[in-house]
Design a protein around this motif. Structure first.
Motif, PDB file in Angstrom:
ATOM      1  N   SER A 108       0.888  -0.989   0.437  1.00 13.53           N
ATOM      2  CA  SER A 108      -0.194   0.167   0.199  1.00 13.53           C
ATOM      3  C   SER A 108       0.796   1.229   0.118  1.00 13.53           C
ATOM      4  O   SER A 108       0.335   2.589   0.363  1.00 13.53           O
ATOM      5  CB  SER A 108      -0.795  -0.397   0.758  1.00 13.53           C
TER       6      SER A 108
ATOM      7  N   ILE B 284     -10.803  -3.303  -5.855  1.00  7.84           N
ATOM      8  CA  ILE B 284     -10.272  -3.734  -5.912  1.00  7.84           C
ATOM      9  C   ILE B 284      -9.582  -4.021  -4.515  1.00  7.84           C
ATOM     10  O   ILE B 284      -8.433  -3.846  -4.577  1.00  7.84           O
ATOM     11  CB  ILE B 284      -9.475  -3.794  -6.961  1.00  7.84           C
TER      12      ILE B 284
ATOM     13  N   ASN C  72       8.714  -8.492  -2.302  1.00  8.80           N
ATOM     14  CA  ASN C  72       7.727  -7.505  -1.428  1.00  8.80           C
ATOM     15  C   ASN C  72       6.583  -6.780  -1.225  1.00  8.80           C
ATOM     16  O   ASN C  72       5.869  -5.977  -2.177  1.00  8.80           O
ATOM     17  CB  ASN C  72       8.345  -5.659  -1.684  1.00  8.80           C
TER      18      ASN C  72
ATOM     19  N   VAL D  29       2.953  -7.824  -0.097  1.00 10.23           N
ATOM     20  CA  VAL D  29       1.276  -8.312  -0.095  1.00 10.23           C
ATOM     21  C   VAL D  29       0.649  -8.284  -0.915  1.00 10.23           C
ATOM     22  O   VAL D  29      -0.170  -6.516  -1.619  1.00 10.23           O
ATOM     23  CB  VAL D  29       0.897  -7.556   1.626  1.00 10.23           C
ATOM     24  N   MET D  30      -0.062  -8.950  -1.528  1.00 10.00           N
ATOM     25  CA  MET D  30      -0.782  -9.130  -2.752  1.00 10.00           C
ATOM     26  C   MET D  30      -2.076  -8.422  -2.731  1.00 10.00           C
ATOM     27  O   MET D  30      -2.896  -8.072  -3.763  1.00 10.00           O
ATOM     28  CB  MET D  30      -0.638 -10.092  -3.640  1.00 10.00           C
TER      29      MET D  30
ATOM     30  N   SER E 259      -4.864  -7.335   5.847  1.00  7.95           N
ATOM     31  CA  SER E 259      -5.737  -7.445   7.228  1.00  7.95           C
ATOM     32  C   SER E 259      -7.123  -7.262   7.211  1.00  7.95           C
ATOM     33  O   SER E 259      -7.575  -7.315   8.219  1.00  7.95           O
ATOM     34  CB  SER E 259      -5.321  -5.589   7.480  1.00  7.95           C
TER      35      SER E 259
ATOM     36  N   GLY F 185      11.369  -9.410   1.314  1.00  9.92           N
ATOM     37  CA  GLY F 185      11.392  -8.074   2.339  1.00  9.92           C
ATOM     38  C   GLY F 185      10.678  -7.448   2.257  1.00  9.92           C
ATOM     39  O   GLY F 185       9.320  -6.946   1.783  1.00  9.92           O
TER      40      GLY F 185
ATOM     41  N   ASP G 223       5.289  -5.460   6.753  1.00  2.00           N
ATOM     42  CA  ASP G 223       4.349  -6.753   6.547  1.00  2.00           C
ATOM     43  C   ASP G 223       3.924  -7.631   5.345  1.00  2.00           C
ATOM     44  O   ASP G 223       3.274  -8.952   5.724  1.00  2.00           O
ATOM     45  CB  ASP G 223       2.612  -6.080   5.425  1.00  2.00           C
TER      46      ASP G 223
END
Ligand SMILES: Nc1ncnc2c1ncn2[C@@H]1O[C@H](COP(=O)(O)OP(=O)(O)O)[C@@H](O)[C@H]1O
Ligand SMILES: O=C(OP(=O)(O)O)[C@H](O)COP(=O)(O)O
Length: 538
Positions: free
Chosen positions: A238, A352, A378, A380-381, A385, A414, A417
């Motif tokens: 993000s 999305i 790197n 988080v797709m 959360s 890396g 998150d």
């Protein structure tokens, strides 16, 4: 690297107060014990810094720790909010106290309450001098020197006015105040590449050294900069504003680039002219400049073809199949797959929230990851959360298939998150990664991208300032020149000044054992430290 890195191993730390910048930017959650406490959800970053803390203490140094947690400054209003449960450091101090068996004490923050007549540029941050004016810091430092406590843990550095404004007067003041607490500065926060006061400006005012974690990360970084080819980079998450500018150079360096998360949403909006709920226009503009209009990115980018669109921002926390919740409770049924090939200018999409796992069956993607010899993740797709896990788990599986092959890639994960989700969503692969000599887990993800962007780690300000290119004599002279925390600054009146002089000479002696002591530590010199620093409950 231009000059030699000054290392913590090379300095005599006996009886020195060592200001240590760590990257303990961790997520806090409510404790499952039902005791109302906030605890760390994944301690990897804290654990990674323990060798440096041990080395400091073992070598006779007395540590004062500082970290940032989160980004507490509102992007639009620029105001700082201080939320101990979300971005405070007490849970970390408590973790270290339990882990190392000694007290890590934290000064108590008094937030600014009276905002009347406030200057417009006042960001609502706190002043570090408050801890000196009321004597807290002197008392804690005396306890630290006398080994009555094991360390001091400062509040979130991003709560301090000036932390992100090094070039301005408020930043310079904060740097002096930090420097005046200590004899030596150690930077172990590889993940915190942004040149802020606590990572950069303060390092110019003290003899400063790289911690053990910083050294280990810099070593691993060399392997990323000279990758065995083909090299695939997967970047998601993000933090669009700080990551997106690095991607042109990441694209130049790698053979294939795969995007996910908010960064990919911003790219899709810019490329196909679609509107996606929750994606800032600012981020779309950045994506246009740094991704869509960048030839290097266009050449290397492999688009993931299918995404998960959801009317609601919340998912149920399961790993869905093809964007559909496997248990299908009604409220989560409003989820569908979107195909990039169907995106047309003017289309409006709801949130999305993820990449669909079917995307990982796409031939180009499979081929790229299966044949890669270096993979950087790197990523988080999806909005994990909120329960959108499918894209991240699918990526982990795809990479696992490569690392399980007869000719596995060197894999570098890396990001705070990224590691946290890797551990919680794919625990088996995570444990393998810890054991696998071809896999390295970086504590920071943005830093790795930034180093790729600038070409070498020594070009990052926070690293350069730890090299012998910087003239040490000049730096220490600078500190003397700017050293402004005199007794008059620290204490409001003469009486307090006299009272407190003793603390500065370190003459606080533990006299009587008072197990039930309720007095404030500043006003009490008894030896019941558990009463004074009671594991800092929230
Ligand atoms: N589509 C999305 N919408 C909202 N948040 C997302 C989306 N995809 C990923 N995220 C969030 O991005 C966060 C990770 O971003 P970031 O801090 O940039 O990663 P890292 O710490 O690994 O570098 C995660 O908390 C994840 O929930
Ligand atoms: O979490 C971090 O970076 P990461 O998300 O790139 O891993 C670091 O603590 C840096 O945080 P920042 O990007 O808010 O300066």
């Amino acid at each position: 690297m231009g000059g030699f890195l000054r290392r913590i191993q090379d300095v005599d730390l006996r009886e020195k107060i060592v200001l240590v910048r760590v990257d303990h930017n961790v997520t806090m959650i409510e404790s499952k014990k039902g005791d109302g406490l906030t605890v760390i959800s994944d301690a990897f970053r804290v654990e990674s810094s323990i060798p440096t803390l041990y080395a400091i203490i073992e070598r006779g140094g007395r540590p004062i720790l500082m970290t940032h947690v989160n980004r507490p400054r509102d992007k639009k209003t620029k105001k700082i909010t201080m939320d101990e449960k979300r971005d405070g450091t007490k849970a970390i101090a408590r973790y270290l106290s339990e882990k190392l068996g000694c007290v890590f004490a934290s000064p108590r923050v008094v937030e600014k309450t009276d905002k009347a007549g406030e200057e417009e540029e006042d960001d609502g941050g706190i002043e570090m001098s408050q801890f000196f004016k009321d004597g807290t810091m002197q008392t804690m430092i005396a306890d630290l020197k006398a080994r009555r406590i094991g360390g001091i843990y400062m509040p979130n550095v991003r709560w301090f006015s000036g932390e992100e404004r090094g070039g301005e007067e408020c930043g310079a003041r904060l740097a002096r105040e930090m420097a005046n607490m200590a004899d030596v500065f150690v930077n172990d926060a590889f993940g915190s590449w942004q040149p802020h006061v606590s990572t950069f400006d303060v390092a110019k005012l003290l003899p400063s050294y790289a911690g053990l974690l910083m050294q280990r990360e810099l070593d691993a970084m060399r392997r990323v900069l000279e990758p065995v080819r083909p090299f695939v980079a997967v970047v998601a998450g993000s933090k669009v504003n700080t990551k997106i500018g690095t991607l042109i150079n990441v694209a130049k360096k790698c053979d294939a680039l795969i995007l996910g998360g908010v960064i990919y949403n911003a790219y899709l909006s810019a490329k196909y002219g679609v509107k996606i709920k929750g994606v800032d226009e600012e981020d779309v503009e950045l994506a246009r400049t740094h991704l869509v209009n960048a030839e290097e990115v266009r050449e290397k980018l492999l688009e993931l073809p299918t995404l998960v669109e959801s009317k609601e921002i919340d998912g149920c926390g399961c790993v869905p199949v093809d964007g559909r919740c496997t248990t299908m409770p009604k409220e989560y049924d409003d989820v569908r797959l979107v195909h990039v090939k169907d995106m047309k200018p003017g289309n409006e999409h709801s949130f999305i929230n993820d990449v669909a796992s079917i995307s990982y069956s796409d031939e180009k993607i499979v081929q790229a990851v299966r044949t890669a010899k270096t993979i950087l993740v790197n990523a988080v797709m999806g909005y994990t959360s909120k329960g959108f896990h499918e894209g991240t788990v699918g990526l982990d599986e795809l990479i696992h298939n490569n690392t399980d092959s007869s000719s596995p890639a060197n894999v570098f994960f890396g990001g705070g998150d990224t590691l946290q989700e890797f551990k919680s969503l794919s625990p088996g692969s995570y444990l393998n990664a810890l054991e696998n000599p071809q896999t390295y887990l970086f504590t920071g993800g943005g830093t790795v991208l930034k180093v790729i962007e600038v070409g070498e780690a020594g070009k990052l300000d926070i690293v350069r300032v730890l090299t012998d290119e910087e003239d040490e004599d000049e730096r220490i002279q600078d500190k003397n020149k700017t050293s402004s925390l005199t007794d008059a600054d620290l204490y409001d009146d003469d009486e307090k000044r006299e009272d407190r002089k003793g603390d500065k000479e370190n003459v606080l002696v533990a006299k009587i054992k008072q197990p039930e002591c309720n007095a404030d530590r500043v006003n009490c010199d008894c030896s019941d430290l558990n009463a004074h620093y009671p594991h800092q409950r929230l």
